[in-house]
Design a protein around this motif. Sequence first.
Motif, PDB file in Angstrom:
ATOM      1  N   UNK A 189       0.862  -0.968   0.022  1.00 13.27           N
ATOM      2  CA  UNK A 189      -0.092   0.091   0.171  1.00 13.27           C
ATOM      3  C   UNK A 189       0.755   1.210  -0.044  1.00 13.27           C
ATOM      4  N   UNK A 190       2.106   1.276  -0.673  1.00 12.11           N
ATOM      5  CA  UNK A 190       2.982   2.310  -0.725  1.00 12.11           C
ATOM      6  C   UNK A 190       3.259   2.652  -2.169  1.00 12.11           C
ATOM      7  N   UNK A 191       2.129   3.133  -2.875  1.00 12.82           N
ATOM      8  CA  UNK A 191       2.329   3.226  -4.567  1.00 12.82           C
ATOM      9  C   UNK A 191       3.097   4.538  -4.960  1.00 12.82           C
ATOM     10  N   UNK A 192       3.558   5.169  -3.968  1.00 17.40           N
ATOM     11  CA  UNK A 192       4.331   6.109  -4.313  1.00 17.40           C
ATOM     12  C   UNK A 192       6.121   5.929  -4.098  1.00 17.40           C
ATOM     13  N   UNK A 193       6.191   4.864  -3.712  1.00 17.85           N
ATOM     14  CA  UNK A 193       7.540   4.362  -3.695  1.00 17.85           C
ATOM     15  C   UNK A 193       8.524   4.636  -5.124  1.00 17.85           C
ATOM     16  N   UNK A 194       9.350   5.076  -4.854  1.00 12.98           N
ATOM     17  CA  UNK A 194      10.420   5.311  -5.878  1.00 12.98           C
ATOM     18  C   UNK A 194      11.788   4.395  -6.088  1.00 12.98           C
ATOM     19  N   UNK A 195      12.042   4.149  -7.138  1.00 10.13           N
ATOM     20  CA  UNK A 195      13.413   3.069  -7.586  1.00 10.13           C
ATOM     21  C   UNK A 195      14.692   3.781  -6.794  1.00 10.13           C
ATOM     22  N   UNK A 196      14.773   5.133  -6.843  1.00  8.23           N
ATOM     23  CA  UNK A 196      15.906   5.827  -6.263  1.00  8.23           C
ATOM     24  C   UNK A 196      15.716   5.328  -4.470  1.00  8.23           C
ATOM     25  N   UNK A 197      14.863   5.612  -3.951  1.00  7.71           N
ATOM     26  CA  UNK A 197      14.755   5.050  -2.612  1.00  7.71           C
ATOM     27  C   UNK A 197      15.167   3.721  -2.255  1.00  7.71           C
ATOM     28  N   UNK A 198      14.537   2.775  -3.026  1.00  4.97           N
ATOM     29  CA  UNK A 198      14.890   1.132  -2.934  1.00  4.97           C
ATOM     30  C   UNK A 198      16.471   1.075  -3.241  1.00  4.97           C
ATOM     31  N   UNK A 199      17.065   1.822  -4.337  1.00  2.00           N
ATOM     32  CA  UNK A 199      18.416   1.643  -4.355  1.00  2.00           C
ATOM     33  C   UNK A 199      19.353   2.047  -3.570  1.00  2.00           C
ATOM     34  N   UNK A 200      18.924   3.222  -2.815  1.00  3.23           N
ATOM     35  CA  UNK A 200      19.744   3.751  -1.702  1.00  3.23           C
ATOM     36  C   UNK A 200      19.738   2.793  -0.495  1.00  3.23           C
ATOM     37  N   UNK A 201      18.455   2.099  -0.191  1.00  2.00           N
ATOM     38  CA  UNK A 201      18.467   1.184   0.782  1.00  2.00           C
ATOM     39  C   UNK A 201      19.335   0.143   0.490  1.00  2.00           C
ATOM     40  N   UNK A 202      19.284  -0.560  -0.850  1.00  2.00           N
ATOM     41  CA  UNK A 202      20.112  -1.655  -1.121  1.00  2.00           C
ATOM     42  C   UNK A 202      21.768  -1.266  -0.862  1.00  2.00           C
ATOM     43  N   UNK A 203      22.106   0.100  -1.159  1.00  4.59           N
ATOM     44  CA  UNK A 203      23.669   0.337  -1.370  1.00  4.59           C
ATOM     45  C   UNK A 203      23.980   0.542   0.360  1.00  4.59           C
ATOM     46  N   UNK A 204      23.021   0.940   1.088  1.00  3.95           N
ATOM     47  CA  UNK A 204      23.367   1.262   2.555  1.00  3.95           C
ATOM     48  C   UNK A 204      23.513  -0.289   3.139  1.00  3.95           C
ATOM     49  N   UNK A 205      22.748  -1.076   2.810  1.00  2.72           N
ATOM     50  CA  UNK A 205      22.758  -2.641   3.500  1.00  2.72           C
ATOM     51  C   UNK A 205      24.153  -3.087   2.960  1.00  2.72           C
ATOM     52  N   UNK A 206      24.463  -3.126   1.709  1.00  2.95           N
ATOM     53  CA  UNK A 206      25.627  -3.571   1.013  1.00  2.95           C
ATOM     54  C   UNK A 206      26.908  -3.139   1.759  1.00  2.95           C
ATOM     55  N   UNK A 207      26.891  -1.618   1.712  1.00  6.07           N
ATOM     56  CA  UNK A 207      27.817  -1.098   2.078  1.00  6.07           C
ATOM     57  C   UNK A 207      28.344  -1.593   3.775  1.00  6.07           C
ATOM     58  N   UNK A 208      27.550  -1.716   4.478  1.00  4.68           N
ATOM     59  CA  UNK A 208      27.517  -2.053   5.837  1.00  4.68           C
ATOM     60  C   UNK A 208      27.621  -3.572   6.012  1.00  4.68           C
ATOM     61  N   UNK A 209      27.139  -4.343   5.366  1.00  9.45           N
ATOM     62  CA  UNK A 209      26.723  -5.631   5.361  1.00  9.45           C
ATOM     63  C   UNK A 209      25.983  -5.929   6.523  1.00  9.45           C
ATOM     64  N   UNK A 210      24.695  -5.201   6.369  1.00  8.69           N
ATOM     65  CA  UNK A 210      23.869  -5.334   7.290  1.00  8.69           C
ATOM     66  C   UNK A 210      22.653  -4.972   6.879  1.00  8.69           C
ATOM     67  N   UNK A 211      21.569  -5.040   7.634  1.00  9.28           N
ATOM     68  CA  UNK A 211      19.920  -4.764   7.348  1.00  9.28           C
ATOM     69  C   UNK A 211      20.104  -3.075   7.197  1.00  9.28           C
ATOM     70  N   UNK A 212      19.102  -2.614   6.476  1.00 12.29           N
ATOM     71  CA  UNK A 212      19.010  -1.176   6.200  1.00 12.29           C
ATOM     72  C   UNK A 212      17.593  -0.986   6.134  1.00 12.29           C
ATOM     73  N   UNK A 213      17.196   0.227   6.914  1.00 13.85           N
ATOM     74  CA  UNK A 213      15.780   0.705   7.323  1.00 13.85           C
ATOM     75  C   UNK A 213      15.447   2.188   7.144  1.00 13.85           C
ATOM     76  N   UNK A 214      14.411   2.756   6.494  1.00 16.08           N
ATOM     77  CA  UNK A 214      14.211   4.053   6.362  1.00 16.08           C
ATOM     78  C   UNK A 214      13.958   4.467   7.875  1.00 16.08           C
TER      79      UNK A 214
END
Length: 191
Positions: A102-127
């Motif tokens: 139910x979050x239809x305004x999500x943008x790809x850039x936000x998802x990519x930023x979360x992924x990069x943050x998780x990978x950079x720290x090898x841990x979970x990432x959350x808004x």
Amino acid sequence: MATPIPPCSILILAGGRGQRMGGRDKGLLQWRDEPLVAHVQRVVRPLSDDVVISCNRNQHAYRAYADQVVGDTDPDFPGPLAGVIAGLAVARHEWVVILACDAPLIERGLVEDLLRLAVAHDSAAMVRQGGYWQPMFSVLPRLSLPVLEQAWAVGERSLQKALLQVPVQALECAEGDPRLSNFNSPQWLQG
């Protein structure tokens, strides 16, 4: 140049009772001539060959938007933590993006930023927004599944509390960021 994002699975949570929507399946409600889940799926589809939807009813309808459909192992709509556990168990990639249907305004850039943050720290990432964690916008290593299963086994039902049992990086977002809007009431569908 931005760091490339790794292969990931996308887990869209659509397993609730829809209580705030009069019992209707929220992900299948129409907004701008499409089900809410279609808007989310369209944004994330280019990022993954493994879109998983966790839903407890209308699985036939959700199959049109997913590579895999899963349901909770416990009956009676036990909540998003159960959906995350079910999704992580079938995810094909090491990293799993968690989003609400139910979050239809999500943008790809936000998802990519979360992924990069998780990978950079090898841990979970959350808004984190205004000091509050937003677990429906997160990335988890699939290896966190045993921690979440253990939390469930000892009675934890809060997705946020379970996720905070693993190291989590915060992606800070402004209060009122429209990309994080959850369509939780019929009034949202009017816009």
